[in-house]
Design a protein around this motif. Sequence first.
Motif, mmCIF file in Angstrom:
data_model
loop_
_atom_site.group_PDB
_atom_site.id
_atom_site.type_symbol
_atom_site.label_atom_id
_atom_site.label_comp_id
_atom_site.label_asym_id
_atom_site.label_seq_id
_atom_site.Cartn_x
_atom_site.Cartn_y
_atom_site.Cartn_z
ATOM 1 N N ASP A 186 1.759 5.916 -8.795
ATOM 2 C CA ASP A 186 1.411 6.935 -9.748
ATOM 3 C C ASP A 186 1.682 6.157 -11.195
ATOM 4 O O ASP A 186 2.331 6.620 -11.788
ATOM 5 N N PRO A 187 0.690 5.150 -11.653
ATOM 6 C CA PRO A 187 1.054 4.608 -12.847
ATOM 7 C C PRO A 187 1.392 5.621 -13.969
ATOM 8 O O PRO A 187 1.850 5.402 -14.949
ATOM 9 N N ALA A 188 0.497 6.670 -13.740
ATOM 10 C CA ALA A 188 0.604 7.619 -14.994
ATOM 11 C C ALA A 188 2.226 8.319 -15.065
ATOM 12 O O ALA A 188 2.437 8.656 -16.128
ATOM 13 N N ASP A 189 3.125 8.046 -14.104
ATOM 14 C CA ASP A 189 4.391 8.530 -14.345
ATOM 15 C C ASP A 189 5.267 7.618 -15.001
ATOM 16 O O ASP A 189 6.437 7.597 -15.075
ATOM 17 N N GLN A 190 4.820 6.125 -15.283
ATOM 18 C CA GLN A 190 5.690 5.068 -15.704
ATOM 19 C C GLN A 190 6.105 5.559 -17.014
ATOM 20 O O GLN A 190 5.488 6.002 -17.845
ATOM 21 N N THR A 191 7.366 4.988 -17.335
ATOM 22 C CA THR A 191 7.990 5.462 -18.640
ATOM 23 C C THR A 191 7.426 4.366 -19.636
ATOM 24 O O THR A 191 7.292 3.208 -19.394
ATOM 25 N N ASP A 192 7.065 4.821 -20.974
ATOM 26 C CA ASP A 192 6.571 4.034 -21.881
ATOM 27 C C ASP A 192 7.786 3.118 -22.247
ATOM 28 O O ASP A 192 8.850 3.656 -22.901
ATOM 29 N N THR A 193 7.830 1.600 -22.134
ATOM 30 C CA THR A 193 9.049 1.042 -22.358
ATOM 31 C C THR A 193 9.164 1.017 -23.871
ATOM 32 O O THR A 193 10.411 0.536 -24.609
ATOM 33 N N ALA A 194 8.210 1.076 -24.735
ATOM 34 C CA ALA A 194 8.366 0.929 -26.109
ATOM 35 C C ALA A 194 8.935 2.080 -27.015
ATOM 36 O O ALA A 194 9.938 2.087 -27.856
ATOM 37 N N GLU A 205 0.978 -1.037 0.084
ATOM 38 C CA GLU A 205 -0.123 -0.053 0.129
ATOM 39 C C GLU A 205 0.561 1.148 -0.045
ATOM 40 O O GLU A 205 2.018 1.181 0.051
ATOM 41 N N GLU A 206 0.080 2.321 -0.266
ATOM 42 C CA GLU A 206 0.989 3.740 -0.187
ATOM 43 C C GLU A 206 1.161 3.894 1.243
ATOM 44 O O GLU A 206 0.442 4.929 1.723
ATOM 45 N N LEU A 221 4.504 1.086 -1.842
ATOM 46 C CA LEU A 221 4.429 0.796 -3.176
ATOM 47 C C LEU A 221 5.758 2.005 -4.027
ATOM 48 O O LEU A 221 6.098 2.626 -3.122
ATOM 49 N N THR A 222 6.144 1.374 -4.904
ATOM 50 C CA THR A 222 7.158 1.967 -5.556
ATOM 51 C C THR A 222 6.432 3.326 -6.204
ATOM 52 O O THR A 222 5.136 3.396 -6.174
ATOM 53 N N ALA A 223 7.549 4.203 -6.803
ATOM 54 C CA ALA A 223 6.778 5.420 -7.230
ATOM 55 C C ALA A 223 5.895 4.910 -8.451
ATOM 56 O O ALA A 223 4.783 5.555 -8.441
ATOM 57 N N GLU A 224 6.352 4.184 -9.126
ATOM 58 C CA GLU A 224 5.506 3.726 -10.336
ATOM 59 C C GLU A 224 4.310 2.973 -9.957
ATOM 60 O O GLU A 224 3.297 3.480 -10.534
ATOM 61 N N GLU A 225 4.303 2.369 -9.029
ATOM 62 C CA GLU A 225 3.145 1.515 -8.448
ATOM 63 C C GLU A 225 2.056 2.902 -7.850
ATOM 64 O O GLU A 225 0.994 2.527 -8.331
#
Length: 454
Positions: free
Chosen positions: A437-445, A254-255, A431-435
């Motif tokens: 706030d999923p909107a901040d995740q890097t687009d792997t493609a 959890e956060e 949670l990790t920063a990415e977990e």
Amino acid sequence: MGDTATARAASGGLTATEHRLANGLRVVLSEDHLTPVAAVCLWYDVGSRHEVKGRTGLAHLFEHLMFQGSAQVKGNGHFELVQGAGGSLNGTTSFERTNYFETMPAHQLELALWLEADRMGTLLTALDDESMENQRDVVKNERRQRYDNVPYGTAFEKLTALAYPEGHPYHHTPIGSMADLDAATLEDAREFFRTYYAPNNAVLSVVGDIDPEQTLAWIEKYFGSIPGHEGKRPPRDGSLPDTIGSELREVVREEVPARALMAAYRLPEDGTRAADAADVALTVLGGGESSRLYNRLVRRDRSAVAAGFGLLRLAGAPSLGWLDVKASGDVEIPAIEAAVDEELARFAAEGPTAEEMERAQAQLEREWLDRLGTVAGRADELCRYAVLFGDPQLALSAVGRVLDVTAEEVRQAAAERLRPDNRAVLVYEPLTAEEADPADQTDTATGEEAAASE
């Protein structure tokens, strides 16, 4: 009024007298003329352990409904009248009881008694769909604020569900589930009131600057005509084996601001010498900044920023020893858990030192004196011992039983109960920063950051 009054000398010179009305209401009075205030405390013998599957949270919901008006007190009038007279008031719900209490200027005592009697006797005349929906929303919002939307807010509910098996009367907490709160009907609430909110299912204590004869006359006047009810269903059996038998564990992502280790150990029922020994053990191990776990984890290892171990006393089921450790920095939970187990094993083998026994018992004695030192605290304790153990006088001598416990009994309590195979464990992992706030995740493609929504 059927009078079975007694007055026995007790610790610190405190006394209490007991009386019973013809309708079954038990009354406990304790004079204290030190300050011109009086406390009224009313315990109903109903809590979440009386609820059935599909209707959890009803006891707590009804606590709120009791402040929504009665025959002669409309809407928010109970609060307005008490506070307007210079008093304070509230109500709480637990596994084992629901209580209501006021502390008043002594000359306003009659008002508090009249208010409590009016809602005990006439609340059903004011209970309607509007008040039901209003308080349903209040309770659901309370759940969001205290459980669902705060760091570690789910811990109590999750650990309780782990420590007590499915179907056990203590498996769910008093707050109840959102689904069950939504499902509760007006007729559910009315039936709940008729069953449990009767004078013969309650204890009324009045403590403070009172005239006992006048106080009893008011109680007879306002409560005496309320009929009793014989339809109460006893709570389901809460007994369990002394130990769980194997460790139960859940990891929660959890956060939260830091990793946390929480555990609930199955301990003896309240009202027993074994529970008092366990209380001393937990006080030595985790009761404040002089405790063993605090010194080890916070001061020496610096692996935690907080460490506590306390007893949740329960009379109708095994009590719980509640461990709560918040990790420091990037310290991993296995390191903290290993240190905790090392300290518990050492304590189980060696027991407390004479200095630790003296300090822990003095701490528990001070806490007892703090409770009985105020009129409100004493009124609550008198009700507690009357409802849960049948004798309010036990409240006045409880500390003597704690002080009588020996170091060997304390060591034995730890050796028998504070073991890895007798606990439910909850591990919080942030949670990790990415977990978070999923909107901040890097687009792997593409390697491009997704645009965060505002």
